[in-house]
Scaffold this motif. Structure first.
Motif, PDB file in Angstrom:
ATOM      1  N   ARG A   1      -1.394  18.418 -38.468  1.00 53.98           N
ATOM      2  CA  ARG A   1      -1.230  18.031 -39.874  1.00 53.98           C
ATOM      3  C   ARG A   1      -0.173  18.887 -40.574  1.00 53.98           C
ATOM      4  O   ARG A   1       0.540  18.404 -41.456  1.00 53.98           O
ATOM      5  CB  ARG A   1      -2.573  18.140 -40.595  1.00 53.98           C
ATOM      6  CG  ARG A   1      -3.532  17.027 -40.198  1.00 53.98           C
ATOM      7  CD  ARG A   1      -4.909  17.254 -40.761  1.00 53.98           C
ATOM      8  NE  ARG A   1      -5.785  16.110 -40.525  1.00 53.98           N
ATOM      9  CZ  ARG A   1      -7.090  16.139 -40.733  1.00 53.98           C
ATOM     10  NH1 ARG A   1      -7.674  17.232 -41.182  1.00 53.98           N
ATOM     11  NH2 ARG A   1      -7.819  15.069 -40.500  1.00 53.98           N
TER      12      ARG A   1
ATOM     13  N   PRO B   1      -0.025  14.047 -36.802  1.00 52.99           N
ATOM     14  CA  PRO B   1      -1.325  14.357 -37.376  1.00 52.99           C
ATOM     15  C   PRO B   1      -2.425  13.570 -36.678  1.00 52.99           C
ATOM     16  O   PRO B   1      -2.237  12.401 -36.350  1.00 52.99           O
ATOM     17  CB  PRO B   1      -1.198  13.932 -38.844  1.00 52.99           C
ATOM     18  CG  PRO B   1       0.133  13.332 -39.008  1.00 52.99           C
ATOM     19  CD  PRO B   1       0.897  13.426 -37.738  1.00 52.99           C
ATOM     20  N   ASN B   2      -3.547  14.237 -36.442  1.00 52.24           N
ATOM     21  CA  ASN B   2      -4.734  13.624 -35.849  1.00 52.24           C
ATOM     22  C   ASN B   2      -4.552  13.206 -34.388  1.00 52.24           C
ATOM     23  O   ASN B   2      -5.417  12.539 -33.835  1.00 52.24           O
ATOM     24  CB  ASN B   2      -5.222  12.428 -36.671  1.00 52.24           C
ATOM     25  CG  ASN B   2      -5.620  12.860 -38.070  1.00 52.24           C
ATOM     26  OD1 ASN B   2      -6.091  13.976 -38.259  1.00 52.24           O
ATOM     27  ND2 ASN B   2      -5.402  12.010 -39.047  1.00 52.24           N
TER      28      ASN B   2
ATOM     29  N   TRP C   1       1.053  16.789 -43.950  1.00 53.95           N
ATOM     30  CA  TRP C   1       0.032  15.760 -44.198  1.00 53.95           C
ATOM     31  C   TRP C   1      -0.256  15.642 -45.693  1.00 53.95           C
ATOM     32  O   TRP C   1      -0.271  14.554 -46.255  1.00 53.95           O
ATOM     33  CB  TRP C   1      -1.214  16.155 -43.411  1.00 53.95           C
ATOM     34  CG  TRP C   1      -2.494  15.449 -43.731  1.00 53.95           C
ATOM     35  CD1 TRP C   1      -3.382  15.762 -44.719  1.00 53.95           C
ATOM     36  CD2 TRP C   1      -3.047  14.323 -43.045  1.00 53.95           C
ATOM     37  NE1 TRP C   1      -4.458  14.921 -44.685  1.00 53.95           N
ATOM     38  CE2 TRP C   1      -4.286  14.024 -43.664  1.00 53.95           C
ATOM     39  CE3 TRP C   1      -2.632  13.547 -41.959  1.00 53.95           C
ATOM     40  CZ2 TRP C   1      -5.100  12.989 -43.239  1.00 53.95           C
ATOM     41  CZ3 TRP C   1      -3.460  12.516 -41.538  1.00 53.95           C
ATOM     42  CH2 TRP C   1      -4.659  12.244 -42.171  1.00 53.95           C
TER      43      TRP C   1
ATOM     44  N   ARG D   1       2.740  14.293 -47.752  1.00 48.92           N
ATOM     45  CA  ARG D   1       2.968  12.853 -47.582  1.00 48.92           C
ATOM     46  C   ARG D   1       1.943  12.031 -48.344  1.00 48.92           C
ATOM     47  O   ARG D   1       2.025  10.814 -48.410  1.00 48.92           O
ATOM     48  CB  ARG D   1       2.885  12.491 -46.099  1.00 48.92           C
ATOM     49  CG  ARG D   1       4.233  12.278 -45.450  1.00 48.92           C
ATOM     50  CD  ARG D   1       4.128  11.398 -44.217  1.00 48.92           C
ATOM     51  NE  ARG D   1       2.932  11.650 -43.450  1.00 48.92           N
ATOM     52  CZ  ARG D   1       2.839  12.563 -42.501  1.00 48.92           C
ATOM     53  NH1 ARG D   1       3.864  13.325 -42.221  1.00 48.92           N
ATOM     54  NH2 ARG D   1       1.718  12.718 -41.836  1.00 48.92           N
TER      55      ARG D   1
ATOM     56  N   SER E   1      -1.261  11.794 -47.442  1.00 50.50           N
ATOM     57  CA  SER E   1      -2.134  11.111 -46.483  1.00 50.50           C
ATOM     58  C   SER E   1      -3.600  11.326 -46.784  1.00 50.50           C
ATOM     59  O   SER E   1      -4.449  10.742 -46.155  1.00 50.50           O
ATOM     60  CB  SER E   1      -1.845  11.611 -45.063  1.00 50.50           C
ATOM     61  OG  SER E   1      -0.491  11.460 -44.776  1.00 50.50           O
ATOM     62  N   ARG E   2      -3.907  12.239 -47.712  1.00 48.37           N
ATOM     63  CA  ARG E   2      -5.294  12.551 -48.002  1.00 48.37           C
ATOM     64  C   ARG E   2      -5.999  11.377 -48.678  1.00 48.37           C
ATOM     65  O   ARG E   2      -5.372  10.491 -49.193  1.00 48.37           O
ATOM     66  CB  ARG E   2      -5.366  13.785 -48.917  1.00 48.37           C
ATOM     67  CG  ARG E   2      -4.612  13.637 -50.221  1.00 48.37           C
ATOM     68  CD  ARG E   2      -4.208  15.003 -50.739  1.00 48.37           C
ATOM     69  NE  ARG E   2      -3.507  14.893 -52.016  1.00 48.37           N
ATOM     70  CZ  ARG E   2      -2.215  14.593 -52.114  1.00 48.37           C
ATOM     71  NH1 ARG E   2      -1.518  14.356 -51.032  1.00 48.37           N
ATOM     72  NH2 ARG E   2      -1.634  14.527 -53.301  1.00 48.37           N
TER      73      ARG E   2
END
Ligand code: SF4
Length: 228
Positions: free
Chosen positions: A158, A164-165, A222, A225, A227-228
């Protein structure tokens, strides 16, 4: 290759500021680390440490001690480590038999002198894959890698060291390659960085991260961007 916003040491300094200095790891040597993997089935390191310490104190941590201790006694010692102590005992017995077959002295020598050969041997133990072998070599201070566990890998991905992930062997290697230029050959630092990343992945940067509580957020790919 993907790169995060800041050098790794800056992120690690912030995590040290949040969690403090991690405790010294308890196991010592390759067989104790294999025992450490199997004594508990819980993510809580304190509980794992309790079971490990009791086992070490009551019966010892040699392969012979594991094999000669009666099964009911072993089950009693392993029970506080979570469900299914019988399965963990079977793993310990298997590991002890294999360690006797290979020779603990030989494994210790290879861990010290030839990490590549040691990795091949360590991967013969059930439950020890490439990350597990790397972790043992890191904690035995013979291979200067970060060897992140799944928690640490999630944080690093992340932050921007990889996708990420992503997880699994390909992600582990890709993130390892991206980290390599940032790693000092300072085992105290590497071990603490490993521990802090693991703790962060367990406490805050979980599958659903609590970015609002994270000191890395302003420089996390993360988070930036959205993405949360
Ligand atoms: S900001 Fe969020 S996603 Fe980034 S490291 Fe922190 S908790 Fe994880």
């Amino acid at each position: 290759m993907r790169r995060p916003a800041l050098p790794l040491r800056v992120y690690i300094d912030r995590l040290r500021g949040l969690y403090g200095r991690p405790k010294r790891p308890i196991p010592s040597g390759p067989f104790e680390w294999i025992i450490w993997e199997h004594v508990a089935a819980v993510p809580d390191d304190e509980q794992r440490a309790l079971v490990f310490r009791t086992l070490r104190q009551k019966i010892g941590t040699t392969p012979q001690a594991i094999l000669r201790t009666p099964k009911p006694k072993m089950i009693e010692l392993l029970a506080p480590g979570g469900p299914n102590p019988g399965a963990r005992l079977a793993r310990l017995h298997e590991a002890a038999e294999l360690m006797i077959e290979i020779g603990l002295a030989r494994v210790r020598t290879l861990v010290r002198e030839s990490p590549v050969e040691a990795t091949k041997l360590l991967k013969r133990f059930k439950g020890i894959g490439e990350p597990g072998a790397d972790r043992i070599l890191l904690f035995c201070r013979t291979q200067a890698a970060l060897a992140p566990d799944a928690n640490g890998l999630r944080v690093l991905g992340r932050l921007g060291y990889g996708k990420p992930n992503a997880n699994g062997p390909a992600a582990y290697r890709q993130i390892g390659d991206a980290l390599a230029p940032d790693l000092p050959r300072d085992y105290n630092w590497l071990i603490q960085a490993h521990q802090l990343l693991r703790r962060h992945g367990q406490d805050i940067c979980r599958a659903t991260p609590r970015c609002e509580a994270c000191p890395l957020a302003p420089d996390c790919a993360w988070f930036r961007r959205g993405s949360r």
